[in-house]
Design a protein around this motif. Sequence first.
Motif, PDB file in Angstrom:
ATOM      1  N   ASP A 272      35.803  16.570  42.063  1.00  0.00           N
ATOM      2  CA  ASP A 272      35.541  16.593  43.150  1.00  0.00           C
ATOM      3  C   ASP A 272      36.649  16.704  43.789  1.00  0.00           C
ATOM      4  O   ASP A 272      38.658  17.322  42.955  1.00  0.00           O
ATOM      5  CB  ASP A 272      35.810  14.936  43.571  1.00  0.00           C
ATOM      6  CG  ASP A 272      36.707  14.604  44.724  1.00  0.00           C
ATOM      7  OD1 ASP A 272      35.971  15.576  45.273  1.00  0.00           O
ATOM      8  OD2 ASP A 272      37.265  13.952  44.944  1.00  0.00           O
ATOM      9  N   LEU A 273      36.306  18.421  44.662  1.00  0.00           N
ATOM     10  CA  LEU A 273      37.519  19.303  45.015  1.00  0.00           C
ATOM     11  C   LEU A 273      38.656  18.316  45.522  1.00  0.00           C
ATOM     12  O   LEU A 273      40.314  18.858  45.443  1.00  0.00           O
ATOM     13  CB  LEU A 273      36.701  20.570  46.129  1.00  0.00           C
ATOM     14  CG  LEU A 273      36.203  21.355  45.452  1.00  0.00           C
ATOM     15  CD1 LEU A 273      35.592  22.179  46.399  1.00  0.00           C
ATOM     16  CD2 LEU A 273      36.710  22.079  43.706  1.00  0.00           C
ATOM     17  N   ALA A 274      38.491  17.276  46.036  1.00  0.00           N
ATOM     18  CA  ALA A 274      39.625  16.683  47.553  1.00  0.00           C
ATOM     19  C   ALA A 274      40.883  16.371  46.301  1.00  0.00           C
ATOM     20  O   ALA A 274      42.292  16.262  46.897  1.00  0.00           O
ATOM     21  CB  ALA A 274      39.294  15.776  48.462  1.00  0.00           C
ATOM     22  N   THR A 275      40.378  15.391  44.948  1.00  0.00           N
ATOM     23  CA  THR A 275      41.093  14.958  44.038  1.00  0.00           C
ATOM     24  C   THR A 275      41.990  15.914  43.497  1.00  0.00           C
ATOM     25  O   THR A 275      42.653  15.522  42.630  1.00  0.00           O
ATOM     26  CB  THR A 275      40.351  14.065  43.515  1.00  0.00           C
ATOM     27  OG1 THR A 275      39.185  14.410  42.849  1.00  0.00           O
ATOM     28  CG2 THR A 275      40.812  12.459  44.798  1.00  0.00           C
ATOM     29  N   ALA A 276      40.405  16.854  42.618  1.00  0.00           N
ATOM     30  CA  ALA A 276      41.189  17.884  41.840  1.00  0.00           C
ATOM     31  C   ALA A 276      42.356  18.894  42.028  1.00  0.00           C
ATOM     32  O   ALA A 276      43.311  19.621  41.076  1.00  0.00           O
ATOM     33  CB  ALA A 276      40.161  18.719  41.081  1.00  0.00           C
ATOM     34  N   PHE A 277      42.095  19.007  43.034  1.00  0.00           N
ATOM     35  CA  PHE A 277      42.882  19.933  43.837  1.00  0.00           C
ATOM     36  C   PHE A 277      44.256  19.528  44.890  1.00  0.00           C
ATOM     37  O   PHE A 277      44.133  20.532  45.802  1.00  0.00           O
ATOM     38  CB  PHE A 277      42.245  21.355  44.319  1.00  0.00           C
ATOM     39  CG  PHE A 277      41.843  22.134  43.246  1.00  0.00           C
ATOM     40  CD1 PHE A 277      42.449  22.483  42.522  1.00  0.00           C
ATOM     41  CD2 PHE A 277      40.539  22.372  42.749  1.00  0.00           C
ATOM     42  CE1 PHE A 277      42.201  23.612  40.637  1.00  0.00           C
ATOM     43  CE2 PHE A 277      39.979  22.215  41.543  1.00  0.00           C
ATOM     44  CZ  PHE A 277      40.481  22.653  40.758  1.00  0.00           C
ATOM     45  N   ASP A 278      44.844  18.651  45.090  1.00  0.00           N
ATOM     46  CA  ASP A 278      45.556  18.056  45.737  1.00  0.00           C
ATOM     47  C   ASP A 278      46.274  18.986  45.802  1.00  0.00           C
ATOM     48  O   ASP A 278      46.564  19.219  45.334  1.00  0.00           O
ATOM     49  CB  ASP A 278      44.956  16.811  46.802  1.00  0.00           C
ATOM     50  CG  ASP A 278      45.962  15.953  44.398  1.00  0.00           C
ATOM     51  OD1 ASP A 278      46.613  16.811  44.083  1.00  0.00           O
ATOM     52  OD2 ASP A 278      45.973  14.391  44.105  1.00  0.00           O
ATOM     53  N   ALA A 279      47.283  18.072  46.504  1.00  0.00           N
ATOM     54  CA  ALA A 279      49.115  19.493  46.458  1.00  0.00           C
ATOM     55  C   ALA A 279      50.035  19.305  45.733  1.00  0.00           C
ATOM     56  O   ALA A 279      49.946  19.962  44.255  1.00  0.00           O
ATOM     57  CB  ALA A 279      49.545  18.920  47.751  1.00  0.00           C
ATOM     58  N   GLU A 280      49.451  17.573  45.170  1.00  0.00           N
ATOM     59  CA  GLU A 280      50.408  17.404  43.584  1.00  0.00           C
ATOM     60  C   GLU A 280      49.674  18.567  42.371  1.00  0.00           C
ATOM     61  O   GLU A 280      49.940  18.938  41.451  1.00  0.00           O
ATOM     62  CB  GLU A 280      50.655  16.178  43.655  1.00  0.00           C
ATOM     63  CG  GLU A 280      51.442  15.736  41.698  1.00  0.00           C
ATOM     64  CD  GLU A 280      51.304  14.329  41.500  1.00  0.00           C
ATOM     65  OE1 GLU A 280      52.101  13.891  40.900  1.00  0.00           O
ATOM     66  OE2 GLU A 280      50.707  13.324  42.390  1.00  0.00           O
ATOM     67  N   ARG A 281      48.565  18.333  42.246  1.00  0.00           N
ATOM     68  CA  ARG A 281      47.945  18.492  40.960  1.00  0.00           C
ATOM     69  C   ARG A 281      47.434  20.472  41.157  1.00  0.00           C
ATOM     70  O   ARG A 281      48.219  21.173  41.076  1.00  0.00           O
ATOM     71  CB  ARG A 281      46.109  18.354  41.027  1.00  0.00           C
ATOM     72  CG  ARG A 281      45.512  19.289  40.410  1.00  0.00           C
ATOM     73  CD  ARG A 281      45.435  19.498  39.114  1.00  0.00           C
ATOM     74  NE  ARG A 281      43.814  20.155  38.362  1.00  0.00           N
ATOM     75  CZ  ARG A 281      44.220  20.662  37.352  1.00  0.00           C
ATOM     76  NH1 ARG A 281      45.154  20.417  36.088  1.00  0.00           N
ATOM     77  NH2 ARG A 281      43.105  21.074  36.881  1.00  0.00           N
ATOM     78  N   CYS A 282      47.450  21.315  42.095  1.00  0.00           N
ATOM     79  CA  CYS A 282      47.913  22.096  42.825  1.00  0.00           C
ATOM     80  C   CYS A 282      49.423  22.723  42.644  1.00  0.00           C
ATOM     81  O   CYS A 282      49.839  23.799  41.815  1.00  0.00           O
ATOM     82  CB  CYS A 282      47.573  22.784  44.229  1.00  0.00           C
ATOM     83  SG  CYS A 282      45.831  22.906  45.036  1.00  0.00           S
ATOM     84  N   ARG A 283      50.666  22.282  42.429  1.00  0.00           N
ATOM     85  CA  ARG A 283      51.815  22.553  42.347  1.00  0.00           C
ATOM     86  C   ARG A 283      52.021  22.678  40.660  1.00  0.00           C
ATOM     87  O   ARG A 283      52.690  23.330  40.011  1.00  0.00           O
ATOM     88  CB  ARG A 283      53.225  20.877  43.244  1.00  0.00           C
ATOM     89  CG  ARG A 283      53.162  20.964  44.623  1.00  0.00           C
ATOM     90  CD  ARG A 283      54.440  21.145  44.908  1.00  0.00           C
ATOM     91  NE  ARG A 283      54.138  19.453  44.912  1.00  0.00           N
ATOM     92  CZ  ARG A 283      53.414  18.702  45.243  1.00  0.00           C
ATOM     93  NH1 ARG A 283      53.301  19.189  47.015  1.00  0.00           N
ATOM     94  NH2 ARG A 283      53.776  17.338  45.630  1.00  0.00           N
ATOM     95  N   ASP A 284      51.235  21.295  40.433  1.00  0.00           N
ATOM     96  CA  ASP A 284      51.559  21.286  38.773  1.00  0.00           C
ATOM     97  C   ASP A 284      50.469  22.763  38.111  1.00  0.00           C
ATOM     98  O   ASP A 284      51.399  23.030  36.917  1.00  0.00           O
ATOM     99  CB  ASP A 284      50.686  20.317  38.360  1.00  0.00           C
ATOM    100  CG  ASP A 284      50.377  19.892  36.733  1.00  0.00           C
ATOM    101  OD1 ASP A 284      51.584  19.859  36.237  1.00  0.00           O
ATOM    102  OD2 ASP A 284      49.189  19.775  36.083  1.00  0.00           O
ATOM    103  N   VAL A 285      49.247  23.026  38.500  1.00  0.00           N
ATOM    104  CA  VAL A 285      49.012  23.865  38.514  1.00  0.00           C
ATOM    105  C   VAL A 285      49.318  25.483  37.999  1.00  0.00           C
ATOM    106  O   VAL A 285      49.504  26.243  37.401  1.00  0.00           O
ATOM    107  CB  VAL A 285      47.193  24.073  38.633  1.00  0.00           C
ATOM    108  CG1 VAL A 285      46.440  25.462  38.514  1.00  0.00           C
ATOM    109  CG2 VAL A 285      46.792  22.882  38.376  1.00  0.00           C
ATOM    110  N   ALA A 286      50.210  25.190  39.340  1.00  0.00           N
ATOM    111  CA  ALA A 286      50.784  26.561  39.233  1.00  0.00           C
ATOM    112  C   ALA A 286      52.309  26.619  38.773  1.00  0.00           C
ATOM    113  O   ALA A 286      52.807  27.775  38.187  1.00  0.00           O
ATOM    114  CB  ALA A 286      51.261  26.681  40.939  1.00  0.00           C
ATOM    115  N   SER A 287      52.769  25.471  38.418  1.00  0.00           N
ATOM    116  CA  SER A 287      54.585  26.324  37.699  1.00  0.00           C
ATOM    117  C   SER A 287      54.041  26.353  36.423  1.00  0.00           C
ATOM    118  O   SER A 287      54.818  26.459  36.190  1.00  0.00           O
ATOM    119  CB  SER A 287      54.642  24.070  38.232  1.00  0.00           C
ATOM    120  OG  SER A 287      55.966  24.528  37.435  1.00  0.00           O
ATOM    121  N   LYS A 288      52.780  25.619  35.985  1.00  0.00           N
ATOM    122  CA  LYS A 288      52.308  25.723  34.580  1.00  0.00           C
ATOM    123  C   LYS A 288      52.283  27.503  35.038  1.00  0.00           C
ATOM    124  O   LYS A 288      52.122  27.556  33.484  1.00  0.00           O
ATOM    125  CB  LYS A 288      51.464  24.530  33.829  1.00  0.00           C
ATOM    126  CG  LYS A 288      51.785  23.674  33.845  1.00  0.00           C
ATOM    127  CD  LYS A 288      50.468  22.265  32.904  1.00  0.00           C
ATOM    128  CE  LYS A 288      50.988  20.656  33.002  1.00  0.00           C
ATOM    129  NZ  LYS A 288      49.846  20.395  32.527  1.00  0.00           N
TER     130      LYS A 288
END
Length: 556
Positions: A272-288
């Motif tokens: 589900d794109l809305a939950t899998a790539f919400d703001a927090e998730r995107c920050r976490d992916v980019a940070s790692k």
Amino acid sequence: MGSDYRRWTESMQAGGHYEAMDLNPSASAQRTAVLIVGGSIVGASAALFLAARGITPVLIEKHPTVSTRLRAKVFYPRTMEAYRSVGAAQDVYAVQHSLPPADHAAIVTSLAGPELRRWCLPAAEDFSDVSPCPSALVKQADLEEVIRARAHAAGADLRFGHRFVRLRQHDDHVEAELLDGQGRPYTVRTDYLLAADGNGSAVRGQLGIGRRGSEVVSHSMDIGFTADLRQILEGRRLAMAWTDQPQRAYLSWNTTHDHGTVSVTYDPAVTDLATAFDAERCRDVASKALGLPPSRFTITGTRPWHMGGWVADSYRSGRIFLVGDAAHVTPPVGGFGANTGIQDAWNFTTKLVSVLRGDATPSLLDDYEPERRTIGSLTVEQALLRLRDRTEVPVENLPLLSEAAVALGYRYPMAAEDPIELELPTADEPGRWRGEPGTRLPHLRLTGGASTLDSVRDGRYLLLAGAEGDLWAQAARELDPHHTFLDVALLPREVEYGTARPADCCGIGDDGALLIRPDHVIAWRTGRAHPNTSRALAEATHRALGGARPSADAMS
């Protein structure tokens, strides 16, 4: 060129246009020989290739400025050879030389962390034995600015912020309904329409042309970011990177190292794109992926997209021709996509110039689809092979060719007098070809640093004979006494660089000859002198020009 390029860049950054682009939409249908729909790198290249040969195209592009989205970064020697032929290559290299070197890729724990493996990009290899041009490693946006500026300086009518609406095709022309930058409708009547409007081509859709291949190979989410990457990337020569498992991500960035993209794949069946790539998730992916805390970067947005690998069922409908992503979509591995589209434009425009000049019949354009669709299919297949372990889409078990073979060493299908030539591969290492029809003229370094490719000039054909080919040269001068479409050159017996004899490299004897097309492709080859050189050359030229020249007298 320098001042024009600076003026172009300043104008585009300001979102403006040249005064020459002002229109009068209320006027009756405008008339042009060639209308190009789509002004990204393929359409802009087509405009330059035509304008540099004295054909003034009209180009429309719906976006008012060059896209800043990160796209192609690799432009192979064969592409640069086309730009060299119209005087643009040095401008591209000047851009590259103004930037930090970026000719490697790596697998990393994170961009700021240790590298697990790195390699030199295949495009950055030394191609000097087979080409006068090295690859250009620049971002597509920079290349587009150079090519658009060159096209404008050569006389092309470039109209940005203009949109294609619909077309009507007739036996002798095409009418295109367009909207200008203010949304006002106007009509352009054109002899030929070139569709360079991308993978969602409105032109292709209106023509009802289908596609063969995989519409979706994989799904990805691009997470855009801004960050100061200068210290992280300094001295590393990286053009791109991938993080290691378990969260494999692709990282790309602009040449000023202040913004980029983290791209990760996902399965739409369970995501589900809305939950899998919400703001927090995107920050976490980019940070790692970056190896940076969230305080060191800012997320600028997300964009889902799917990777495809397909070829249009047809590259042509009457007077309308497809090029670039309108004709084929190549997965972004190997750096083939933009190069293949630019070569579409190079192939087609050289044919069209000959037709519009009156040197060839329109039947010459019939060769565009079988030549370029063959190469488009090959390129898509080779890109998919490189993804075999990363997609569930079935991939045919074909031999994996090198990047050099795919991007430089391909051969067009064409009629061959020698049956052996019909069994040749569609692509091979560029240094293995020896003047076979359908292949590119071998590059040989001549006195003064010139290349044999430089002998092909200004959209004309070239009769290239061996050192004892005076009879061929005489036949060429008789066939075209005013040098309107056919140039003549003799190969030297030896060259300063290398040990192979030039005639041997071209597969001919000292009394043989090659007929070279304006796109550097060998149209005909004879390894020896003929009893009637005039007739033999006239017949070969007649075939190469679609049945137009030479005159009946020359063939008698």
